[in-house]
Enzyme design. Structure first.
Site, short mmCIF file in Angstrom:
data_model
loop_
_atom_site.label_atom_id
_atom_site.label_comp_id
_atom_site.label_asym_id
_atom_site.label_seq_id
_atom_site.Cartn_x
_atom_site.Cartn_y
_atom_site.Cartn_z
N GLN A 158 0.89 -1.17 0.00
CA GLN A 158 0.00 0.00 0.00
C GLN A 158 0.93 1.21 0.00
OE1 GLN A 158 -3.21 0.97 -0.33
NE2 GLN A 158 -2.40 3.03 -0.06
N GLY A 287 -10.74 0.47 1.87
CA GLY A 287 -11.83 -0.13 1.12
C GLY A 287 -11.32 -0.49 -0.26
N GLY A 288 -10.66 0.48 -0.86
CA GLY A 288 -10.11 0.26 -2.18
C GLY A 288 -8.92 1.16 -2.40
N MET A 289 -8.04 0.75 -3.30
CA MET A 289 -6.89 1.57 -3.67
C MET A 289 -6.77 1.50 -5.19
SD MET A 289 -4.39 3.54 -2.87
CE MET A 289 -3.50 4.29 -4.23
N GLU A 290 -6.73 2.71 -5.78
CA GLU A 290 -6.84 2.85 -7.23
C GLU A 290 -5.56 2.54 -7.99
OE1 GLU A 290 -6.87 5.16 -4.87
OE2 GLU A 290 -6.09 7.09 -5.55
N ASN A 291 -4.86 1.47 -7.65
CA ASN A 291 -3.64 1.16 -8.38
C ASN A 291 -3.97 0.99 -9.87
OD1 ASN A 291 -2.00 1.19 -6.03
ND2 ASN A 291 -2.91 -0.77 -5.45
N HIS A 314 -15.92 4.30 -7.28
CA HIS A 314 -14.97 5.29 -6.75
C HIS A 314 -13.56 5.02 -7.26
CE1 HIS A 314 -13.36 8.04 -3.60
NE2 HIS A 314 -12.31 7.23 -3.68
N GLU A 315 -13.10 3.79 -7.11
CA GLU A 315 -11.73 3.48 -7.53
C GLU A 315 -11.59 3.60 -9.05
OE1 GLU A 315 -9.89 3.68 -5.13
OE2 GLU A 315 -11.31 3.17 -3.54
N HIS A 318 -11.08 7.14 -10.11
CA HIS A 318 -9.70 7.61 -9.94
C HIS A 318 -8.87 7.43 -11.21
CE1 HIS A 318 -9.15 9.02 -5.87
NE2 HIS A 318 -9.60 7.90 -5.31
N GLU A 337 -9.54 13.25 -4.30
CA GLU A 337 -10.67 12.55 -3.67
C GLU A 337 -12.02 13.24 -3.87
OE1 GLU A 337 -10.45 9.56 -2.86
OE2 GLU A 337 -8.29 9.30 -2.65
N ASP A 396 -1.13 11.39 5.83
CA ASP A 396 -2.30 10.62 6.23
C ASP A 396 -3.28 11.47 7.05
OD1 ASP A 396 -2.80 8.00 5.53
OD2 ASP A 396 -2.78 7.36 7.63
N TYR A 404 -12.67 14.41 0.84
CA TYR A 404 -13.67 13.61 0.12
C TYR A 404 -14.99 14.36 -0.03
CZ TYR A 404 -10.75 9.41 0.64
OH TYR A 404 -9.74 8.50 0.56
N ARG A 573 -9.74 -2.97 7.88
CA ARG A 573 -10.06 -1.72 7.18
C ARG A 573 -10.20 -0.58 8.18
NH1 ARG A 573 -15.19 -0.81 3.15
NH2 ARG A 573 -14.73 1.37 2.65
N1 BES Z 1 -6.90 6.47 -2.59
C1 BES Z 1 -7.84 6.16 -1.58
C2 BES Z 1 -7.22 5.43 -0.42
C3 BES Z 1 -6.09 6.17 0.26
C4 BES Z 1 -6.14 7.53 0.47
C5 BES Z 1 -4.99 5.48 0.68
C6 BES Z 1 -5.07 8.19 1.07
C7 BES Z 1 -3.93 6.12 1.30
C8 BES Z 1 -3.97 7.49 1.50
C9 BES Z 1 -9.01 5.34 -2.12
O1 BES Z 1 -9.42 5.73 -3.39
C10 BES Z 1 -10.19 5.59 -1.24
O2 BES Z 1 -10.61 6.71 -1.18
N2 BES Z 1 -10.69 4.56 -0.60
C11 BES Z 1 -11.89 4.65 0.20
C12 BES Z 1 -13.05 4.25 -0.66
C13 BES Z 1 -14.30 4.97 -0.44
C14 BES Z 1 -14.21 6.45 -0.32
C15 BES Z 1 -15.33 4.57 -1.49
C16 BES Z 1 -11.74 3.71 1.38
O3 BES Z 1 -10.79 2.95 1.43
O4 BES Z 1 -12.57 3.74 2.27
ZN ZN Z 2 -10.37 7.63 -3.35
#
Ligand code: BES
Ligand code: ZN
Length: 620
Positions: A158, A287-291, A314-315, A318, A337, A396, A404, A573
Site C-alpha cells: 500500500q 476499502g479500495g486503492m486505485e492502483n 470510486h476506484e 480515480h 478525492e 495521512d 472527500y 479496514r
Molecule cells: N486512494 C484512496 C485510499 C487512500 C487515500 C490510501 C489516502 C492512502 C492514502 C481510495 O481511493 C479511497 O478513497 N478509498 C476509500 C473508498 C471509499 C471512499 C469509497 C476507502 O478505502 O474507504
Molecule cells: Zn479515493
C-alpha cells in the site's frame, strides 16, 4: 516572463523537448511551481523517467531484495540525484555502470532517509541494489492463516501516500511520473500482480515480467503476491481473488464493464487499457486503492447483493481524477478525492438512478457535518480547509471527510450553480487537457475561472477552498428514501413493533442510515428486539455492521460483544476500525475492552491501520 532555463527545467519534468514551447506547456510550467514537502526529490536537477525493477520476494525473511535501474532526465547543471528511501538497506549504487559513493542521510520523521547520489548532466542511469526491511511500512506479509484459503502466504503493498519509498528507492512525489518494467521472482505456485500489464495464470517458474507504459507517480506503484486465480468479467476487465472467494467476487462485480462504459460516457476514454480488480485478504487497510489497471479492494465489499459496488465506481473514477490528473502535493489531496467522490456518484446515478445516488450524497453530507464539528471542537478548524498545510505532518492526516466530502460538495454546488451540462463540458476537457499531468489547487482555480469567463458565469471558489467549515447558506443534500427511514424509526420509538415497519424495499444504504440514526434514548430491550427482527449483529454488510457495532458500544449492548471482537480481529479496514475503537475508548470499561481486543487483533493489521490506532489506544 520565463527564463529559458526555467522553461527547459519544466520541459524535463513534462518529458517534452525544449523546442516545442506552446501555450499549454507554459501553463503546465506554472502548475509546476510548487514544492512537495514530503519528498527529498529535487526535480529541478534530475527526474526519474523510467524504473526497471528486478526483485526477489522472500516470505521467510519478509524481505524483498531488488535492483532498481532508474533512467534520468537532468538539467544542465545537475550534480546529484535525490531519492526517497525508508528503512532500505542499500548495498551498492552504480552510475552509468560505475560503482559510486552514495550518502544515505539520517532518517527524518515521516519522510525517511534521503539517498544522495552524485551525477553529472550526462548521467543516463542510476542503479541501486538494496533490500527492504521486514518492517517496511508499505508491505504486509500475511501468514497462510491470515488469508481466505489459509494455505499459502500473501504479500501486498500500500504505497499511498508516501510509503512507496519503503520498498523502492524512488522520487516519491505525486508530481513526478515514470513508466516501469519489472521482473519479479516469487515462490513457485504463487501469482504476482502489479499496477501494470498483468498475467492471468500462475507461471511455472515463479518469474513474472511486468510492463507499465503509462507514466505514473510512485504512490501508484503496487505489488501483490498470493495464491490467486483470475476470472474474466468482460473484454477489458476481470477479477483476481483467492479460490474460495473468486466466485462471490465475480458475481458481485458482474456489472463492471457497464460501469467502465458509464464512466467513459461521462468524462472521456479510459486511458489504461485494462481495468481489473484484486480482492485482497481482510487485513487490507482500505476499502479500495486505485492502483492503475488493478484496483486493490477489501473483501468487505462482497456483501452478496452488489450493495457496496459504489466503492468500485470510486476506484474506477480515480482512473481519471487522481491517476490521470494528479494532485501535485498531499496538500491538494481534495483534487484527487473530492473529484472522485463526485464522479463516483455520477456513475452510480447513471447505473441506478438519482434517488440511489442521493442516498450516497446524504451519507457523505452526514459524515462531513460530523467531521467539521469534531475538528472545530478540537481546535483544528484549519484542517477543514480544502487546501491543506501538511508540512511536518503525516500526509495521512489529510485523509478525512474534508477532502472527500467537502470536495464533493463543492463540485456538486458548482454543478447546481452553472448547470450540469456546462460543468460536464468543463470536466471532460479538464481531464483531456491535463491527462498524465499534475494539478495544483491554484492551477485548478485558474483553469476553472478561465472557463467561467468564457461562459460568462460566476462562482466563488475561494471561500470553499481557503476557509474553514462550509460556506453560509449552502443546501446540504438530503434523501427522500432516508426521510422514509426516519419516519419508520420514529414510528418504532413511539411503540410500533418491528414487523409493523415498512422496510421491505430497503437497500443496505437505508439500513445504514437506520442504524446510524437510532436515538440515544433507545433501551437495550429495544436493541435486542431490533436485532432479532433485522439481524444486525449477523449482518454480512460491513458498513451496516460497523454502524450497528458503534451503537452496540454506545449502549453497552453485550449480546453483540462476541461479534464485535470477531469483527475487530478479522477486519483490517481502518475506516471501520477507527470509529469502533474510537467509541470504545470513551468510557473506562470500554478502554479496557478496546486494549484487550487490540492486543489480539494488532498482528492482523497493516501499518497504516496500526499507525493510527497505536496513537489512539496508547499502545504499540
Ligand atoms: N486512494 C484512496 C485510499 C487512500 C487515500 C490510501 C489516502 C492512502 C492514502 C481510495 O481511493 C479511497 O478513497 N478509498 C476509500 C473508498 C471509499 C471512499 C469509497 C476507502 O478505502 O474507504
Ligand atoms: Zn479515493
Amino acid at each position: 516572463m520565463y527564463t529559458l532555463k526555467k522553461l527547459c527545467l519544466f520541459f524535463l519534468v513534462a518529458f517534452v523537448s525544449c523546442e516545442t514551447a506552446t501555450k499549454d506547456n507554459v501553463e503546465q510550467k506554472e502548475i509546476m511551481t510548487f514544492t512537495d514537502k514530503h519528498t527529498y526529490a529535487q526535480p529541478d536537477e534530475s527526474v526519474v523517467t523510467h524504473l526497471d525493477w528486478t526483485a526477489a520476494i522472500d516470505f521467510e525473511s519478509k524481505t524483498i531484495s531488488a535492483k532498481a535501474i532508474l533512467t534520468l532526465s537532468n538539467s544542465d547543471d545537475a550534480s546529484k540525484l535525490m531519492l526517497d528511501t525508508k528503512a532500505l538497506s542499500i548495498s551498492e549504487v552504480l552510475v552509468d555502470g560505475d560503482q559510486i559513493q552514495f550518502s544515505l542521510r539520517a532518517e527524518e520523521e515521516h519522510k525517511g532517509s534521503a539517498l544522495e547520489i552524485p551525477i553529472t548532466p550526462q548521467t543516463r542511469q542510476v542503479t541501486v541494489h538494496y533490500s527492504t526491511s521486514p518492517g517496511a511500512e508499505a508491505l504486509q506479509w500475511l501468514s497462510p492463516q491470515q488469508t481466505a484459503d489459509k494455505e499459502k502466504p500473501f504479500l501486498f503493498t500500500q504505497s499511498q501516500a508516501i510509503l512507496a519509498r519503503s520498498w523502492v528507492p524512488i522520487q516519491d512525489s505525486p508530481g513526478i511520473r515514470f513508466t516501469y518494467n519489472a521482473k519479479v521472482t516469487v515462490p513457485q505456485g504463487l501469482m504476482a500482480l502489479m499496477s501494470a500489464e498483468n498475467p492471468q495464470t500462475v507461471s511455472d517458474d515463479g518469474v513474472y515480467n511486468f510492463k507499465m507504459v503509462q507514466p505514473i507517480p510512485a504512490y501508484l506503484l503496487a505489488l501483490a503476491v498470493g495464491d490467486l486465480t483470475f476470472t474474466s468479467l468482460g473484454q477489458r476487465s476481470g477479477v483476481y481473488a483467492e479460490a474460495s472467494v473468486i466466485e462471490r467476487s465475480a458475481a458481485e462485480f458482474e456489472d463492471l464493464e457497464s460501469m467502465i462504459t458509464a464512466a467513459e460516457e461521462l468524462y472521456g476514454p479510459y486511458r489504461w487499457d485494462r481495468y481489473d480488480l484484486l480482492v485482497l485478504p481482510p487485513s487490507f487497510p482500505f476499502g479500495g486503492m486505485e492502483n492503475p489497471r488493478l484496483t486493490f479492494a477489501t473483501p468487505t465489499i462482497l456483501a452478496g447483493d452488489k450493495s457496496l459496488v459504489s466503492l468500485v465506481a470510486h476506484e474506477l473514477a480515480h482512473s481519471w481524477s487522481g491517476n490521470l490528473v494528479t494532485n501535485a502535493t498531499w496538500d491538494d489531496f481534495w483534487l484527487n478525492e473530492g473529484f472522485t467522490v463526485y464522479f463516483e456518484q455520477r456513475i452510480m446515478e447513471k447505473l441506478y438512478d438519482r434517488d440511489y445516488s442521493e442516498m450516497l450524497a446524504a451519507l457523505a453530507a452526514q459524515d462531513l457535518v460530523e467531521e467539521i464539528e469534531a475538528m472545530t471542537e478540537a481546535g483544528n478548524a484549519k484542517d477543514t480547509h480544502l487546501k491543506l498545510d501538511l508540512s511536518m505532518r503525516n500526509p495521512d492526516d489529510g485523509v478525512t471527510s474534508i477532502a472527500y466530502n467537502k470536495g464533493y460538495l463543492l463540485l456538486r454546488n458548482i454543478e447546481e450553480t452553472i448547470g450540469r451540462e456546462k460543468f460536464d463540458h468543463f470536466l471532460k476537457s479538464y481531464f483531456e487537457k491535463n491527462a498524465f499531468k499534475v494539478m495544483t489547487t491554484e492551477a485548478f482555480i485558474r483553469q476553472f475561472e478561465t472557463f467561467l469567463q468564457q461562459e460568462s458565469t460566476n462562482f466563488d471558489l475561494n471561500t470553499w477552498i481557503y476557509q474553514s467549515g462550509l460556506p453560509e447558506g449552502i443546501k446540504l443534500p438530503s434523501s427522500n428514501r432516508f426521510s422514509e427511514v426516519d419516519e419508520q424509526l420514529t414510528k418504532y420509538m413511539a411503540g410500533a413493533k418491528p414487523d409493523e415497519l415498512n422496510t421491505q424495499q430497503w437497500t443496505s444504504h437505508e439500513w445504514l442510515h437506520f442504524v446510524r440514526s437510532i436515538p440515544e434514548t433507545v433501551t437495550n430491550t429495544q436493541l435486542a428486539e431490533l436485532d432479532d427482527a433485522f439481524g444486525f449483529t449477523k449482518s454480512g454488510n460491513a458498513e451496516v455492521l460497523t454502524g450497528w457495532l458503534i451503537q452496540v458500544v454506545k449502549h453497552d449492548f453485550s449480546p453483540a460483544y462476541e461479534r464485535l471482537e470477531d469483527f475487530l480481529i478479522h477486519t483490517g479496514r481502518r475506516k471501520f476500525l477507527s470509529p469502533i475503537y474510537g467509541e470504545m475508548i470513551k468510557t473506562e470499561q470500554g478502554k479496557i475492552m478496546a486494549s484487550t481486543i487490540y492486543k489480539k487483533a494488532r498482528p492482523n493489521y497493516h501499518f497504516v491501520a496500526t499507525n493510527t490506532l497505536d496513537d489512539m489506544l496508547d499502545q504499540q
